[in-house]
Design a protein around this motif. Structure first.
Motif, PDB file in Angstrom:
ATOM      1  N   VAL A  92       0.816  -1.137  -0.039  1.00  0.00           N
ATOM      2  CA  VAL A  92       0.177  -0.053  -0.028  1.00  0.00           C
ATOM      3  C   VAL A  92       0.805   1.198   0.155  1.00  0.00           C
ATOM      4  N   PHE A  93       2.034   1.203   0.825  1.00  0.00           N
ATOM      5  CA  PHE A  93       2.956   2.341   0.877  1.00  0.00           C
ATOM      6  C   PHE A  93       4.065   2.183   0.041  1.00  0.00           C
ATOM      7  N   ARG A  94       4.176   2.250  -1.201  1.00  0.00           N
ATOM      8  CA  ARG A  94       5.683   2.071  -2.132  1.00  0.00           C
ATOM      9  C   ARG A  94       6.383   3.086  -1.963  1.00  0.00           C
ATOM     10  N   GLU A  95       5.992   4.204  -2.018  1.00  0.00           N
ATOM     11  CA  GLU A  95       6.815   5.183  -1.960  1.00  0.00           C
ATOM     12  C   GLU A  95       6.603   6.441  -0.773  1.00  0.00           C
ATOM     13  N   GLU A  96       7.474   7.435  -0.732  1.00  0.00           N
ATOM     14  CA  GLU A  96       7.230   8.577   0.389  1.00  0.00           C
ATOM     15  C   GLU A  96       6.083   9.433  -0.478  1.00  0.00           C
ATOM     16  N   ASN A  97       5.233   9.809   0.403  1.00  0.00           N
ATOM     17  CA  ASN A  97       4.215  10.602  -0.350  1.00  0.00           C
ATOM     18  C   ASN A  97       4.514  11.824  -0.939  1.00  0.00           C
ATOM     19  N   LYS A  98       3.872  11.918  -2.223  1.00  0.00           N
ATOM     20  CA  LYS A  98       4.436  13.474  -2.775  1.00  0.00           C
ATOM     21  C   LYS A  98       3.302  14.271  -2.625  1.00  0.00           C
ATOM     22  N   PRO A  99       3.468  15.543  -2.097  1.00  0.00           N
ATOM     23  CA  PRO A  99       2.366  16.232  -1.782  1.00  0.00           C
ATOM     24  C   PRO A  99       1.547  16.677  -3.330  1.00  0.00           C
ATOM     25  N   GLU A 135     -19.745   2.432   9.242  1.00  0.00           N
ATOM     26  CA  GLU A 135     -20.633   2.383   8.197  1.00  0.00           C
ATOM     27  C   GLU A 135     -20.525   3.190   6.958  1.00  0.00           C
ATOM     28  N   GLY A 136     -19.570   4.015   7.117  1.00  0.00           N
ATOM     29  CA  GLY A 136     -19.412   4.989   5.815  1.00  0.00           C
ATOM     30  C   GLY A 136     -18.215   4.313   4.892  1.00  0.00           C
ATOM     31  N   GLY A 137     -17.591   3.206   5.329  1.00  0.00           N
ATOM     32  CA  GLY A 137     -16.446   2.719   4.618  1.00  0.00           C
ATOM     33  C   GLY A 137     -15.173   3.372   5.164  1.00  0.00           C
ATOM     34  N   ILE A 138     -13.865   2.749   4.874  1.00  0.00           N
ATOM     35  CA  ILE A 138     -12.697   2.994   5.349  1.00  0.00           C
ATOM     36  C   ILE A 138     -11.881   3.729   4.292  1.00  0.00           C
ATOM     37  N   PHE A 139     -11.598   5.156   4.507  1.00  0.00           N
ATOM     38  CA  PHE A 139     -10.667   5.582   3.340  1.00  0.00           C
ATOM     39  C   PHE A 139      -9.127   5.258   3.697  1.00  0.00           C
ATOM     40  N   PHE A 140      -8.677   4.928   2.619  1.00  0.00           N
ATOM     41  CA  PHE A 140      -7.080   5.005   2.742  1.00  0.00           C
ATOM     42  C   PHE A 140      -6.420   5.514   1.542  1.00  0.00           C
ATOM     43  N   THR A 141      -5.077   6.026   2.068  1.00  0.00           N
ATOM     44  CA  THR A 141      -4.427   6.824   0.952  1.00  0.00           C
ATOM     45  C   THR A 141      -3.133   5.904   0.679  1.00  0.00           C
ATOM     46  N   SER A 142      -3.107   5.384  -0.556  1.00  0.00           N
ATOM     47  CA  SER A 142      -1.707   4.752  -1.208  1.00  0.00           C
ATOM     48  C   SER A 142      -0.789   5.440  -1.467  1.00  0.00           C
ATOM     49  N   PHE A 143       0.504   5.071  -1.246  1.00  0.00           N
ATOM     50  CA  PHE A 143       1.620   5.826  -1.765  1.00  0.00           C
ATOM     51  C   PHE A 143       2.271   5.213  -3.123  1.00  0.00           C
ATOM     52  N   GLY A 144       2.144   5.685  -4.058  1.00  0.00           N
ATOM     53  CA  GLY A 144       3.139   5.251  -5.219  1.00  0.00           C
ATOM     54  C   GLY A 144       2.093   4.183  -5.961  1.00  0.00           C
ATOM     55  N   TRP A 145       0.977   4.106  -5.949  1.00  0.00           N
ATOM     56  CA  TRP A 145       0.033   3.479  -6.897  1.00  0.00           C
ATOM     57  C   TRP A 145      -0.137   4.137  -8.122  1.00  0.00           C
ATOM     58  N   THR A 146       0.030   3.597  -9.246  1.00  0.00           N
ATOM     59  CA  THR A 146      -0.400   3.856 -10.553  1.00  0.00           C
ATOM     60  C   THR A 146      -1.539   2.945 -11.114  1.00  0.00           C
ATOM     61  N   LEU A 158      -5.506  -5.056  -2.527  1.00  0.00           N
ATOM     62  CA  LEU A 158      -6.815  -5.163  -3.442  1.00  0.00           C
ATOM     63  C   LEU A 158      -7.215  -6.541  -3.628  1.00  0.00           C
ATOM     64  N   GLN A 159      -6.191  -7.738  -3.663  1.00  0.00           N
ATOM     65  CA  GLN A 159      -6.828  -8.813  -3.810  1.00  0.00           C
ATOM     66  C   GLN A 159      -7.512  -9.441  -2.536  1.00  0.00           C
ATOM     67  N   SER A 160      -6.874  -8.943  -1.369  1.00  0.00           N
ATOM     68  CA  SER A 160      -7.417  -9.354  -0.031  1.00  0.00           C
ATOM     69  C   SER A 160      -8.885  -8.859   0.168  1.00  0.00           C
ATOM     70  N   ILE A 161      -8.845  -7.491  -0.266  1.00  0.00           N
ATOM     71  CA  ILE A 161     -10.272  -7.004   0.004  1.00  0.00           C
ATOM     72  C   ILE A 161     -11.245  -7.643  -0.951  1.00  0.00           C
ATOM     73  N   ILE A 162     -11.064  -8.110  -2.302  1.00  0.00           N
ATOM     74  CA  ILE A 162     -11.926  -8.707  -3.246  1.00  0.00           C
ATOM     75  C   ILE A 162     -12.162  -9.962  -2.705  1.00  0.00           C
ATOM     76  N   SER A 163     -11.160 -10.709  -2.087  1.00  0.00           N
ATOM     77  CA  SER A 163     -11.376 -12.308  -1.702  1.00  0.00           C
ATOM     78  C   SER A 163     -12.243 -12.038  -0.338  1.00  0.00           C
ATOM     79  N   SER A 164     -12.247 -11.152   0.235  1.00  0.00           N
ATOM     80  CA  SER A 164     -13.086 -11.159   1.480  1.00  0.00           C
ATOM     81  C   SER A 164     -14.787 -10.598   1.103  1.00  0.00           C
ATOM     82  N   GLY A 165     -14.967 -10.468  -0.192  1.00  0.00           N
ATOM     83  CA  GLY A 165     -16.460 -10.005  -0.745  1.00  0.00           C
ATOM     84  C   GLY A 165     -16.653  -8.600  -0.475  1.00  0.00           C
ATOM     85  N   ASP A 166     -15.552  -7.994  -0.164  1.00  0.00           N
ATOM     86  CA  ASP A 166     -15.748  -6.566   0.099  1.00  0.00           C
ATOM     87  C   ASP A 166     -15.695  -5.746  -0.930  1.00  0.00           C
ATOM     88  N   GLU A 167     -15.953  -4.355  -0.859  1.00  0.00           N
ATOM     89  CA  GLU A 167     -15.887  -3.732  -2.139  1.00  0.00           C
ATOM     90  C   GLU A 167     -14.722  -2.447  -2.057  1.00  0.00           C
TER      91      GLU A 167
END
Length: 190
Positions: A92-99, A135-146, A158-167
């Motif tokens: 999820v956190f692949r590189e330093e956050n670029k503002p 019940e509003g969902g969990i927001f997350f910020t990924s670093f370095g995702w294209t 992403l694969q783990s979320i999908i395998s859990s039946g989540d969105e």
């Protein structure tokens, strides 16, 4: 250092320039969500110098974690330099956050498919966030995702979320980088 502790500390240490980031953990008032507090206090709170906990008359709580300890930074840095951070964290956190230089108005994409749970302690991690979700969902910020096919097929998160039946919904900026994600956890699915 557990997966949950690494998750919170990685977000703290990858912000550039360093900021005073507050991590807020929310809990529902029902007694069956006591586990989030026990886990947060046992696994995450010891790595922060300042912990504020607010209790409300309806039984809910709010915990704010600020200022990681020097020991937390030293251990996290060692794990990072020796490629020993949890694989979910490094995904999820692949590189330093670029503002962001300008406001981001992302286009939202729903990620669907058949995924395989690829992280052995996923169910514990998911349970923690399920208890934190109001019940509003969990927001997350990924670093370095294209946003590309490789990410969609190989991301442990992403694969783990999908395998859990989540969105999961990804907010993609004009530069094709994922700026934010929204994870809807479906209760009762384990």
């Amino acid at each position: 250092m557990t997966l949950s502790a690494q998750w919170f500390l990685t977000q703290e240490f990858l912000y550039r320039p360093p900021t005073s980031v507050m991590h807020q953990l929310f809990g529902r008032p029902e007694p069956n969500h006591q586990s989030i507090w026990e886990q947060a206090i046992a696994e995450i709170a010891p790595w922060f110098d300042r912990i504020l906990e607010y209790r409300f008359s309806n039984g809910s709580r709010n915990m704010v974690l600020q200022n990681p300890t020097a020991n937390a930074r030293a251990l996290w840095t060692s794990l990072n330099q020796n490629n020993q951070l949890h694989p979910l964290v490094t995904d999820v956190f692949r590189e330093e956050n670029k503002p962001l230089n300008s406001p981001c108005h992302p286009r939202w994409v729903s990620v669907q498919g058949n995924g395989d749970e690829m992280v052995s302690d996923w169910s514990t991690f998911r349970s923690f966030w399920s208890a934190a979700d109001l019940e509003g969902g969990i927001f997350f910020t990924s670093f370095g995702w294209t946003f590309n096919e490789e990410l969609l097929n190989q991301s442990l998160f992403l694969q783990s979320i999908i395998s859990s039946g989540d969105e999961v919904y990804l907010g993609i900026g004009d530069d094709n980088h994922i700026r934010i994600g929204l994870w809807h956890i479906h209760p009762g699915i384990e």
